[in-house]
Design an enzyme around this catalytic site. Structure first.
Site, short mmCIF file in Angstrom:
data_model
loop_
_atom_site.label_atom_id
_atom_site.label_comp_id
_atom_site.label_asym_id
_atom_site.label_seq_id
_atom_site.Cartn_x
_atom_site.Cartn_y
_atom_site.Cartn_z
N LEU C 50 36.36 36.17 38.90
CA LEU C 50 37.69 36.54 38.40
C LEU C 50 38.52 35.28 38.26
O LEU C 50 38.52 34.42 39.17
CB LEU C 50 38.38 37.50 39.36
N GLU C 51 39.26 35.18 37.17
CA GLU C 51 39.98 33.94 36.87
C GLU C 51 40.91 33.49 38.00
O GLU C 51 41.13 32.30 38.19
CB GLU C 51 40.79 34.09 35.56
N ILE C 52 41.50 34.44 38.72
CA ILE C 52 42.47 34.07 39.76
C ILE C 52 41.85 33.33 40.92
O ILE C 52 42.56 32.77 41.76
CB ILE C 52 43.17 35.32 40.33
N GLY C 53 40.51 33.34 41.01
CA GLY C 53 39.86 32.60 42.09
C GLY C 53 39.14 33.50 43.07
O GLY C 53 39.30 33.36 44.29
N GLY C 130 43.68 34.43 30.79
CA GLY C 130 42.41 33.71 30.72
C GLY C 130 41.58 34.03 29.48
O GLY C 130 40.48 33.51 29.32
#
Lengths: 253, 301, 253, 301
Positions: C50-53, C130
């Site tokens: 997931l892009e948020i980490g 993203g």
């Protein structure tokens, strides 16, 4: 205080160059000793950064190098080179870079890469590591080293870490920070003229003689008419150095 | 998930001569010693070696003559001495050494890790370090440039993407999720810049352990090709919270390598004369010595 | 299987596009549902980013968005945008970018920024987040959306995330990855010609009629002489979707 | 060490109109809600606001008319709806919006955090996102360039250095050492790019606690100017391991702001009609409600 060692005078003089609350990137050796001393005396709010990614450790034992795990104890942050040297040093928030060196010239240029003997034969040493980065980017740079003519030179054998190269200003050189600020030796404290960037004697240690300093400095050194005397370390400073910070004399011995 | 666990010998067999290898040690901490030994046992040739601050792992490889090019930020064995083999090889020009600084090596890896082919940096300007790079075979990797937005002068660095990056870590799972305790220097960038990433771990844990401390995962499984489980794999260098450096053996090492004639003796006794790292560990004191070096629970060394 | 919902066919078809062991960057919504389904069926070794980490979380409850902490549960790594989108996606190790969109054109260009009504009045939506990064950098891009003429358009109202812009190749566009690979709708699976990059029908879902697909596709769509039928989700896939992955029908409802 | 603890009102008083503020929230997670409320109470004007994916914190500020420029990668309240106030302000052109993507906002902060004035990136090329930036007031912040080493096409981004960066964190000490649990999106870069860095923390801990988990320190004390201790300071957004988002209040919020006429009603009741965040918390359900939202020990929400 005749029993005070030169290294102790250097460490205490170095410590006094640090103001409380400043952010310092520290090389190992006497710079490390000086900064620990500052933190344990007048600068408890010092931010103490090691290039490998340690912030504000409180070593219980004297580390033998920057990557010695003794340097990790009671840190407030374990992190990375990117963080310390990128996000603090290059970011411009490091007040002081505190370095040792093999050679220095009269404009505060440092050599930690190689020496040449009279035949021109080259001998290699540690190279830059974080030295060039620190010299290029810290707001002010403090250098600590023994006062020997072969170390304080007219021209360094290799310009590893720039000060005021050729006497030029930092912006003109494409560098940040204000460049070399103090050279602390076992004989004297030397500064740099804010305009010409030339080296000038700021104070002489009690044990040192002016003629020895002049004799052992390979670059032109401006001497003021009145030469102040560097304060000796206080008994408490000496006690801290000898009993707590470097009891085995790894750096002070 | 998967099981990527391999022996160091298996991994090293897959590395062709001429490869660019990046090692994750720093001076006398978390050196990739088991890897260096095996590279020497298998007599790899013509390696390019990159490292932020080269330590014992690289000094061994250079001393054994495996390295033809060094890309480095500095080098030291701390108070035990300089990297004698590296320095000597430079003096005799038997290696082509590219000298950077710690930040610029880190940034070359950082660019590589971020999938960029270049990155700006503010170090090395106005230094002979840069002049030497520009004058030698590294000229293709550096370029001066003014910032198009501010006009400020920068050095552009070419990304560094090693063929194989090795990192010694405290904890990894069978799938390769790797956690580093204590300072990490440029290990994250050095690993993630690698085309192949190999971790050597002190301890092999189930993924469930990783899931308890997911914020500590520095190298994620999907970047890791193989996991080498080698306790004391960094001896005689230190691994924080596992064991201290072995001062006696470091002195013994330096005592050998400071003279070029005695390098083969060290290599013969401790590397070529041992079939693997377990035999090496026995030779340097075995279980009893490793127990003496074992880290204190509070201090971590 | 007449009770199978269109969203379930989409999710199952999406899941089948993922091969075991691949690295996937996932947007929220049906892409998320499809990838979780893939991981719980044929692709247990999927790397789920997931892009948020967040890496490889195993949510117990259906998250309502990418930054819902339900997405953090049992992850193998909690990290950052720099790490996931820089050090994996831009680094070139992400096999699949799995996205939703407002509009798509026949070259796989996506619009998630704004729509225009007939008067030209603009209405803004979520923007890229993203999405552009994923479309620009993943090895192959899979898009999942409802099959409506106003969504599958001759030209998108805003080119947020590039596919084969103007039919051009990815290198020519300065982009990485191989670009759009599949468009999965509730009617069909559409691919892109490897040479011309033009859209082509790959299979029709059992519930859908070819004439409806043609009618509801705003861009030219190459139709093969024999149109295969998309396999329906298996009973186990339906059970997983309905009972475990999205029991409240947040995305499937 | 020092005590940097301040109230949100004290901090906001030091922010001049026209400042560039960066908020650390992402959609409905760790929003800087207490900060947004206080900026509105103090009626700051003409703000530039930057954020990776704008959420409730920024939607509030835009709805209250404080923002004249938005630098953003995207925006959402997840399944609760779009950022109505932001989208409406864009439609009416009452804000100058610079649209990027998540990676490019992160990289603009990354450059700022690393002390670089620019950084290359491979996103946005061949998109209308870039064309719009180049055609508007953001043209000065982007520049196309070929890599001097590989010839590959890149976008150069100007560093973004907010005047004040706010980040909501789970744990900070009195000196500002801040630890974030769970995913961190671009918070490290966003914070470290800031000229001034302010953290809002759920919990204030002694430094000794930080020293037990030093690998979790994402923002170190020396970068932090002030610490605002405000439990539930991110309500109605979620703070992992502290509390879940408040779905009821999020629906109430969206129900108000989806129509422009009802925005003032929300602001009046929940922001201007409360003297501080404690009063706001009482109004949205107080201790009993906050206890309902309290995170489960295992799940973290």
């Amino acid at each position: 205080m005749s029993g005070v060692r030169g290294t102790e005078i250097m460490a205490a003089a170095g410590a006094r160059e640090i103001r409380d609350g400043e952010v310092v990137v520290v090389g190992i050796g006497l710079p490390w000793v000086a900064c620990v001393l500052a933190k344990r005396t007048h600068a408890p709010r010092l931010t103490f950064l090691l290039e490998i990614g340690v912030m504000n450790a409180e070593p219980k034992d004297t580390p033998v190098g920057v990557a010695d795990p003794r340097n990790f104890y009671r840190a407030t942050c374990w992190t990375s080179f990117r963080d310390v040297m990128g996000m603090s040093l290059q970011r411009g928030v490091v007040d002081v870079g505190f370095l040792g060196t093999l050679e220095i010239d009269g404009f505060g240029n440092l050599n930690t890469t190689l020496l040449k003997d009279e035949s021109g034969k080259v001998r290699y040493f540690n190279g830059s590591a974080g030295g060039n980065d620190t010299a290029s980017l810290a707001r002010r740079v403090i250098v600590i080293m023994r006062h020997e003519k072969r170390k304080l030179r007219q021209a360094v054998a290799h310009l590893t870490s720039p000060g005021f190269v050729g006497g030029r200003g930092r912006r003109e050189l494409g560098l940040r920070g204000d460049g070399p600020h103090r050279l602390i030796t076992d004989n004297a404290i030397i500064g740099f003229d804010p305009d010409t960037h030339a080296a000038m004697l700021l104070s002489l240690h009690p044990v040192a003689r002016l003629e020895d300093v002049v004799e052992n400095t390979g670059f032109p050194l401006r001497i003021p008419s009145e030469v102040p005397t560097t304060p000796l370390p206080t008994p408490e400073e000496v006690r801290l150095l000898q009993e707590e910070i470097d009891p085995k004399g790894i750096y002070l011995g | 998930m998967t099981n990527k666990v391999k022996t160091v010998a298996e991994v090293v067999q897959t590395i062709p001569d001429g490869s660019h290898i990046a090692l994750g040690g720093f001076a006398i901490n978390r050196g990739c010693i088991a890897v260096s030994h095996e590279l020497i046992r298998q007599q790899k040739k013509n390696l390019t070696l990159s490292q932020g601050v080269v330590g014992l792992d690289t000094d061994l490889l250079v001393g054994a003559g495996l390295v033809s090019r060094l890309i480095m930020g500095g080098g030291s064995l701390d108070r035990f001495g300089p990297v004698h083999c590296v320095n000597r090889a430079r003096e005799s020009r038997s290696v082509d050494a590219h000298d950077y600084s710690s930040l610029t090596i880190c940034f070359r890896y950082l660019a590589g890790a971020l999938g960029l082919s270049f990155i700006p940096v503010k170090s090395l300007l106005a230094s002979e370090v840069l002049e030497r790079l520009e004058a030698g075979s590294a000229a293709k990797d550096v370029q001066r440039m003014k910032c198009p937005f501010t006009g400020e002068e920068y050095l552009l660095l070419r990304a560094l993407n090693p063929d194989v990056s090795f990192v010694h870590v405290q904890v990894a799972d069978y799938d390769g999720n790797s956690q580093i305790h204590g300072a990490r220097w440029e290990n994250e960038e050095q690993a993630k810049a690698g085309r192949r990433v190999i971790v050597i771990t002190e301890e092999l844990v189930p993924t469930e352990y990783i899931q308890r401390f997911p914020e500590k995962t520095i190298i994620p499984a999907h970047r890791v090709e193989a996991v080498i489980h080698q306790p004391f794999g960094a001896h005689p260098t230190a691994v924080f919270q596992c064991y201290d450096f072995d001062a006696d053996h470091l002195r013994l090492y330096v005592d050998h390598v400071k003279r070029v004639e005695r390098v083969p003796e060290y290599l013969k006794t401790y590397v070529l004369g041992t079939k693997d790292h377990w035999e090496y560990l026995d030779k340097v004191g075995g279980l009893r010595r490793m127990n003496e070096l074992k880290a204190d629970r509070v201090l971590g060394y």
